[in-house]
Design an enzyme around this catalytic site. Structure first.
Site, PDB file in Angstrom:
ATOM      1  N   THR A 141      65.935  92.710  50.054  1.00  0.00           N
ATOM      2  CA  THR A 141      66.895  92.216  51.033  1.00  0.00           C
ATOM      3  C   THR A 141      66.928  93.176  52.221  1.00  0.00           C
ATOM      4  O   THR A 141      66.337  94.260  52.185  1.00  0.00           O
ATOM      5  CB  THR A 141      68.305  92.129  50.426  1.00  0.00           C
ATOM      6  OG1 THR A 141      68.734  93.457  50.058  1.00  0.00           O
ATOM      7  CG2 THR A 141      68.326  91.243  49.192  1.00  0.00           C
TER       8      THR A 141
ATOM      9  N   ASN B 293      79.909  88.879  46.332  1.00  0.00           N
ATOM     10  CA  ASN B 293      78.579  89.392  46.635  1.00  0.00           C
ATOM     11  C   ASN B 293      78.553  90.340  47.828  1.00  0.00           C
ATOM     12  O   ASN B 293      77.677  91.204  47.918  1.00  0.00           O
ATOM     13  CB  ASN B 293      77.638  88.207  46.902  1.00  0.00           C
ATOM     14  CG  ASN B 293      76.358  88.625  47.575  1.00  0.00           C
ATOM     15  OD1 ASN B 293      75.458  89.201  46.956  1.00  0.00           O
ATOM     16  ND2 ASN B 293      76.255  88.359  48.885  1.00  0.00           N
TER      17      ASN B 293
ATOM     18  N   ASP C 209      86.234  88.526  56.205  1.00  0.00           N
ATOM     19  CA  ASP C 209      85.993  89.959  56.115  1.00  0.00           C
ATOM     20  C   ASP C 209      86.806  90.448  54.936  1.00  0.00           C
ATOM     21  O   ASP C 209      88.043  90.481  55.000  1.00  0.00           O
ATOM     22  CB  ASP C 209      86.420  90.656  57.413  1.00  0.00           C
ATOM     23  CG  ASP C 209      86.213  92.161  57.376  1.00  0.00           C
ATOM     24  OD1 ASP C 209      85.931  92.716  56.287  1.00  0.00           O
ATOM     25  OD2 ASP C 209      86.365  92.805  58.431  1.00  0.00           O
TER      26      ASP C 209
ATOM     27  N   THR D 215      80.716  82.237  53.012  1.00  0.00           N
ATOM     28  CA  THR D 215      81.534  83.060  53.895  1.00  0.00           C
ATOM     29  C   THR D 215      80.744  84.232  54.458  1.00  0.00           C
ATOM     30  O   THR D 215      79.796  84.720  53.849  1.00  0.00           O
ATOM     31  CB  THR D 215      82.784  83.596  53.165  1.00  0.00           C
ATOM     32  OG1 THR D 215      82.398  84.677  52.293  1.00  0.00           O
ATOM     33  CG2 THR D 215      83.466  82.499  52.354  1.00  0.00           C
TER      34      THR D 215
ATOM     35  N   VAL E 223      66.404  95.155  45.256  1.00  0.00           N
ATOM     36  CA  VAL E 223      66.113  93.757  45.550  1.00  0.00           C
ATOM     37  C   VAL E 223      65.599  93.676  46.989  1.00  0.00           C
ATOM     38  O   VAL E 223      66.040  94.427  47.862  1.00  0.00           O
ATOM     39  CB  VAL E 223      67.373  92.880  45.366  1.00  0.00           C
ATOM     40  CG1 VAL E 223      67.048  91.412  45.618  1.00  0.00           C
ATOM     41  CG2 VAL E 223      67.953  93.067  43.964  1.00  0.00           C
TER      42      VAL E 223
ATOM     43  N   LYS F   1      80.151 101.471  43.549  1.00  0.00           N
ATOM     44  CA  LYS F   1      79.700 100.485  42.576  1.00  0.00           C
ATOM     45  C   LYS F   1      80.167 100.833  41.165  1.00  0.00           C
ATOM     46  O   LYS F   1      80.447  99.941  40.354  1.00  0.00           O
ATOM     47  CB  LYS F   1      78.175 100.355  42.619  1.00  0.00           C
ATOM     48  CG  LYS F   1      77.683  99.534  43.796  1.00  0.00           C
ATOM     49  CD  LYS F   1      78.197  98.102  43.743  1.00  0.00           C
ATOM     50  CE  LYS F   1      77.649  97.224  44.834  1.00  0.00           C
ATOM     51  NZ  LYS F   1      78.201  95.843  44.806  1.00  0.00           N
TER      52      LYS F   1
ATOM     53  N   TYR G  85      77.613 104.864  47.847  1.00  0.00           N
ATOM     54  CA  TYR G  85      77.360 103.537  47.283  1.00  0.00           C
ATOM     55  C   TYR G  85      77.496 103.567  45.764  1.00  0.00           C
ATOM     56  O   TYR G  85      78.139 102.691  45.165  1.00  0.00           O
ATOM     57  CB  TYR G  85      75.958 103.082  47.693  1.00  0.00           C
ATOM     58  CG  TYR G  85      75.572 101.707  47.207  1.00  0.00           C
ATOM     59  CD1 TYR G  85      75.893 100.576  47.948  1.00  0.00           C
ATOM     60  CD2 TYR G  85      74.866 101.541  46.012  1.00  0.00           C
ATOM     61  CE1 TYR G  85      75.526  99.307  47.509  1.00  0.00           C
ATOM     62  CE2 TYR G  85      74.502 100.285  45.570  1.00  0.00           C
ATOM     63  CZ  TYR G  85      74.831  99.168  46.320  1.00  0.00           C
ATOM     64  OH  TYR G  85      74.467  97.918  45.877  1.00  0.00           O
TER      65      TYR G  85
END
Length: 229
Positions: free
Chosen positions: A174, A77, A54, A36, A172, A143, A139
């Protein structure tokens, strides 16, 4: 949770760790993998079933739950990083962090929980669930909320035997971390560690040494951690 034969749904599967999750689920024999993204055309992985999603839009979440009514493994994720601090930062950006990581994750769990009896949920968290960093206050707070959401949901869904696992790691390699000059883990390695831990029945997966070090520091005086961080 046995991945072979499972029907999985991965949020934010168009790139980063999410794309590696989807690819590795197929490699491990998942019967169906729903990949998705907010822009479904950005999903380019052969063999998956693509859905628009979304997680901050209740109608979109409801539509995904209806379209993927056979899911027994939910991987939460999808995430964002706005780079905003809490005191002087834009409140709208702080709310976006909470809307995505806390409210969006909760919306997905509430929508899919009835079909996850005997299945599993994997929430992608962060070492910043337990710490903070200048420029990432929003963030980190979001989290942290998602981490304790994971703990609470695990207890609430225990009666229906839904395994609830949290994945925690530091930086990571990304797109989200592209602007940070710090050591970064390979997203493929993180996804593998997560799926290995999921199949082993772990409640919490510390996917790299940095995440383990942050958790270990919680028993000490926080002044020591932030002096050395």
């Amino acid at each position: 949770m046995q991945i072979s034969g499972a029907t999985a749904l991965v949020t934010g599967a168009n790139r980063g760790i999410g794309r590696h999750f989807a690819a590795q689920l197929l490699e491990r024999g998942a019967a169906t993998v729903y990949a998705t993204a907010r822009r479904p055309e950005s999903v380019d992985l052969p063999g998956v079933r693509v859905l628009r999603l979304d997680i901050t839009d209740p109608d979109s979440v409801a539509a995904a739950a209806q379209a993927a009514g056979d899911v027994n493994l939910l991987i939460n994720n999808a995430g964002i990083s706005t780079g905003v601090d809490l005191v002087g930062g834009d409140l709208d950006l702080i709310r976006r962090e909470m809307d995505t990581h806390f409210w969006g994750t909760l919306a997905m769990i509430r929508a899919f929980a009835p079909q996850l009896a005997g299945g599993a949920i994997l929430n992608v968290l962060s070492a910043l669930s337990w710490s903070a960093y200048p420029g990432a206050g929003g963030y980190a707070a979001a989290k942290a909320a998602e981490w304790n959401l994971t703990n609470a949901v695990r207890l609430e869904l225990a009666a229906q035997q839904t395994q609830v696992t949290g994945l925690l790691m530091a930086a990571v390699d990304t797109d989200m971390m592209a602007g940070y000059d710090v050591p970064k883990s390979d997203p493929a390695v993180i996804a593998k560690a997560a799926l290995d831990g999921l199949e082993a029945g772990q409640w919490e997966i510390l996917a790299d040494a940095a995440a383990g070090a942050v958790k270990a520091s919680l028993a000490a005086d926080p002044r020591e951690f932030y002096r050395l961080a």
